[in-house]
Design a protein around this motif. Structure first.
Motif, PDB file in Angstrom:
ATOM      1  N   GLU A  27       0.832  -1.201   0.000  1.00  0.00           N
ATOM      2  CA  GLU A  27       0.000   0.000   0.000  1.00  0.00           C
ATOM      3  C   GLU A  27       0.871   1.257   0.000  1.00  0.00           C
ATOM      4  O   GLU A  27       0.569   2.234  -0.700  1.00  0.00           O
ATOM      5  CB  GLU A  27      -0.944   0.004   1.204  1.00  0.00           C
ATOM      6  N   LYS A  30       2.220   1.540  -3.499  1.00  0.00           N
ATOM      7  CA  LYS A  30       1.166   1.937  -4.431  1.00  0.00           C
ATOM      8  C   LYS A  30       0.918   3.435  -4.354  1.00  0.00           C
ATOM      9  O   LYS A  30       0.809   4.117  -5.386  1.00  0.00           O
ATOM     10  CB  LYS A  30      -0.121   1.168  -4.112  1.00  0.00           C
ATOM     11  N   GLN A  57      -6.262   3.294 -13.147  1.00  0.00           N
ATOM     12  CA  GLN A  57      -6.340   1.930 -12.620  1.00  0.00           C
ATOM     13  C   GLN A  57      -6.125   1.872 -11.104  1.00  0.00           C
ATOM     14  O   GLN A  57      -6.350   0.820 -10.489  1.00  0.00           O
ATOM     15  CB  GLN A  57      -5.293   1.045 -13.309  1.00  0.00           C
ATOM     16  N   LYS A  60      -8.918   0.777  -8.509  1.00  0.00           N
ATOM     17  CA  LYS A  60      -9.333  -0.619  -8.559  1.00  0.00           C
ATOM     18  C   LYS A  60      -8.509  -1.451  -7.578  1.00  0.00           C
ATOM     19  O   LYS A  60      -7.384  -1.130  -7.245  1.00  0.00           O
ATOM     20  CB  LYS A  60      -9.156  -1.181  -9.972  1.00  0.00           C
ATOM     21  N   ARG A  61      -9.092  -2.532  -7.126  1.00  0.00           N
ATOM     22  CA  ARG A  61      -8.383  -3.442  -6.241  1.00  0.00           C
ATOM     23  C   ARG A  61      -7.442  -4.344  -7.038  1.00  0.00           C
ATOM     24  O   ARG A  61      -7.571  -4.492  -8.239  1.00  0.00           O
ATOM     25  CB  ARG A  61      -9.377  -4.294  -5.455  1.00  0.00           C
ATOM     26  N   GLY A  62      -6.528  -4.961  -6.319  1.00  0.00           N
ATOM     27  CA  GLY A  62      -5.636  -5.903  -6.978  1.00  0.00           C
ATOM     28  C   GLY A  62      -4.451  -5.234  -7.646  1.00  0.00           C
ATOM     29  O   GLY A  62      -4.034  -4.135  -7.267  1.00  0.00           O
ATOM     30  N   ASP A  63      -3.922  -5.910  -8.657  1.00  0.00           N
ATOM     31  CA  ASP A  63      -2.671  -5.495  -9.296  1.00  0.00           C
ATOM     32  C   ASP A  63      -2.883  -4.684 -10.572  1.00  0.00           C
ATOM     33  O   ASP A  63      -1.926  -4.480 -11.324  1.00  0.00           O
ATOM     34  CB  ASP A  63      -1.835  -6.735  -9.648  1.00  0.00           C
ATOM     35  N   ASP A  64      -4.088  -4.223 -10.820  1.00  0.00           N
ATOM     36  CA  ASP A  64      -4.344  -3.517 -12.073  1.00  0.00           C
ATOM     37  C   ASP A  64      -3.442  -2.303 -12.243  1.00  0.00           C
ATOM     38  O   ASP A  64      -2.986  -1.997 -13.347  1.00  0.00           O
ATOM     39  CB  ASP A  64      -5.809  -3.085 -12.157  1.00  0.00           C
ATOM     40  N   LYS A  67      -0.014  -3.620 -13.315  1.00  0.00           N
ATOM     41  CA  LYS A  67      -0.055  -4.174 -14.666  1.00  0.00           C
ATOM     42  C   LYS A  67      -0.075  -3.051 -15.703  1.00  0.00           C
ATOM     43  O   LYS A  67       0.618  -3.119 -16.725  1.00  0.00           O
ATOM     44  CB  LYS A  67      -1.284  -5.068 -14.826  1.00  0.00           C
ATOM     45  N   GLU A 337       5.813  -9.480  -3.629  1.00  0.00           N
ATOM     46  CA  GLU A 337       6.060 -10.740  -4.328  1.00  0.00           C
ATOM     47  C   GLU A 337       7.472 -11.281  -4.118  1.00  0.00           C
ATOM     48  O   GLU A 337       7.805 -12.358  -4.618  1.00  0.00           O
ATOM     49  CB  GLU A 337       5.814 -10.547  -5.830  1.00  0.00           C
TER      50      GLU A 337
END
Length: 512
Positions: A27, A30, A57, A60-64, A67, A337
């Protein structure tokens, strides 16, 4: 505690440190990437690679978000980003990779790749470096230190603050740029002072510091180990001292970075009357990435919320070729990761307009939970002629083990990978002023590497047919740096020499 008290009185709190300690690393990263993209959203690079579309993007949730970022923005090394973007900055063009024109460029130490890299330095980056520096100073509260230490001088041995100016921009060592922008409150602690710091002649600068050493009461020293050791030796010799503590009795802390301290520690501690606290930093020309946050640790905490977004590329044959060049089509990893115990090359996007930039360092996480890392080498300083996968970390440890076993002090070393008939060989050059049996030292280092590295053991039985070693006076290494225009400041002797720099080193030795 003058330093800590001044920081706290001026409203500098532990907010950023606490934020990192109690927030999700992903977070934090991000949000950091979001800030960078927003700030640079009106630049030429933003227009070409669709920063606004990437920003869409983030809700939005996640890895968008990642990506979109990694799919749109290519990976850069210095040569690629300079050819495409940064050359415009040197021509005075603004809003290229970061808002406005760039007025300052840090000249990299040039230990690998291009001999002279011009790294853009923005006001935002200077502030970020200062904030991280403050965070490290505040960690001193975790040590049992006498109050009087925080009234002592801080000797920062760096590059000249008298920067080169060509009518468009200023250029010099990062240490010179940042020292020239120290806050006013810090001036009372800072040594050698602005007048000496401006001197561009490294030899003269050292002499001026030696001359003034008795006038100063130093508690903290900051700099590259090799050059600080040379300075302290000069002071001890000039004033016929037993140790540096005879002149600076309250010297307590050594803040160092740039290279592993282990190869220098044995010789350095001969100059002391009492042990020092060693604090490691990861301050590169591209930014302040990490610092030692806790006592009695050899690792550093990666700074996740101060102007840098990180990506990590596993440093292995799947991702890099035999020349340590990144293979095409690889997908880096985010902070959530990574795994402990794996070597990663770092990509950084920064508040100085570096984007997905391969800094050239290789790190390893020792604690995912605390984002603690160690530096294991440089992408260009690994030796893998035939699959031996020899890292700078391996080399440093092998040399330290040899020092302890043979009771000698090795001040510098470098290794060359060369052909040996149809196979391969390593040539070691060791800088020491002690009497040493060359063949014995070679055998000891070779054996130590076999203990440390399984791949090395295998290749010594097959393709790596010879390991040779030459012992040189340590001054030879510093003379070569001087000839290369790399004396002093942030400049370190490369642990591995390849290509033109290897040829220059061999030609230099022939003239000795």
């Amino acid at each position: 505690m003058a330093i800590l008290g001044t920081l706290l009185k001026r409203g500098i709190r532990l907010r950023e440190s606490l934020e990192q300690e109690y927030s999700s690393p992903l977070e934090l990263q991000k949000q950091e990437l979001k800030k960078l993209l927003i700030t640079a959203s009106k630049t030429q690079m933003a227009e070409k690679y669709g920063f606004k579309a990437i920003l869409s993007q983030f809700p939005k949730r996640g890895d968008d978000f990642y990506k979109a970022f990694s799919n749109n923005v290519p990976i850069y090394d210095y040569d690629k980003i300079y050819a495409e973007w940064w050359h415009k900055l040197q021509e005075g063009e603004g809003n290229v990779t970061w808002p406005k024109a760039i007025k300052y460029f840090a000249l990299s130490s040039g230990t690998s790749g291009s001999a002279s890299k011009y790294i853009p330095i923005t006001k935002e980056m200077v502030k970020a470096i200062r904030r991280t520096g403050v965070r490290q100073i505040l960690t001193l509260s975790k040590y049992d230190l006498p109050s009087k230490l925080f009234n002592k001088g801080i000797l920062m041995l760096g590059g000249s603050t008298d920067l080169e100016f060509n009518g468009t921009y200023f250029a010099g060592d990062l240490s010179g740029i940042t020292a020239g922008k120290l806050p006013i409150w810090f001036q009372r602690f800072y040594k050698p002072g602005q007048e000496i710091a401006r001197n561009k002649n490294w030899g003269e600068k050292l002499e001026k510091i030696v001359e003034n050493a008795p006038k100063w009461d130093i508690g903290i020293i900051v700099g590259v180990p090799a050059w600080l050791q040379i300075l302290i030796e000069k002071i001890i010799e000039r004033y016929e001292l037993d140790t540096i503590h005879d002149i600076w009795p309250d010297l307590t802390i050594f803040v160092h970075g740039g290279v592993s301290f282990e190869p220098y520690k044995k010789g350095f501690e001969k100059l002391l009357a009492k042990p020092l606290i060693y604090l490691e930093t990861y301050l590169a020309s591209e930014g302040f990435l990490a610092f030692q946050a806790l006592p009695d640790r050899s690792s550093m905490r990666l700074v996740l919320n101060n102007g840098i977004f990180y990506e990590f590329v596993p440093f292995n044959g799947r991702y890099f070729d035999e020349d340590s060049e990144l293979r095409s089509g690889v997908q880096p990893l985010k902070i959530d990761e990574v795994e402990e115990g794996v070597d990663y090359a770092i990509l950084i996007s920064t508040c100085a307009g570096a984007w997905r930039y391969m800094i050239g360092d290789v790190i390893r996480f020792v604690s995912i939970a605390e984002c603690e890392i160690v530096i294991t080498g440089r992408t260009k300083h690994f030796l893998s002629l035939c699959g031996e996968h020899l890292s700078v970390d391996n080399m440093n440890k092998a040399v330290k083990m040899a020092e302890d076993e043979m009771n000698i002090h090795i001040r510098e070393f470098t290794v060359l990978g060369v052909p040996h008939g149809t196979l391969f060989a390593h040539r070691w050059f060791i800088g020491t002023d002690d009497e040493v049996d060359r063949d014995q030292l070679c055998a000891v280092i070779d054996q130590n590497l076999k203990v440390l590295n399984d791949d090395y053991v295998t290749e010594r039985k097959h393709a790596l047919k010879e390991v040779s070693l030459e012992v040189l006076p340590s001054a030879v290494f510093y003379d070569w740096l001087r000839e290369q225009g790399k004396e002093g400041g942030q400049h370190k002797f490369p642990r591995v020499l390849k290509g033109p720099r290897m040829e220059a080193w061999l030609e230099f030795l022939e003239k000795q």
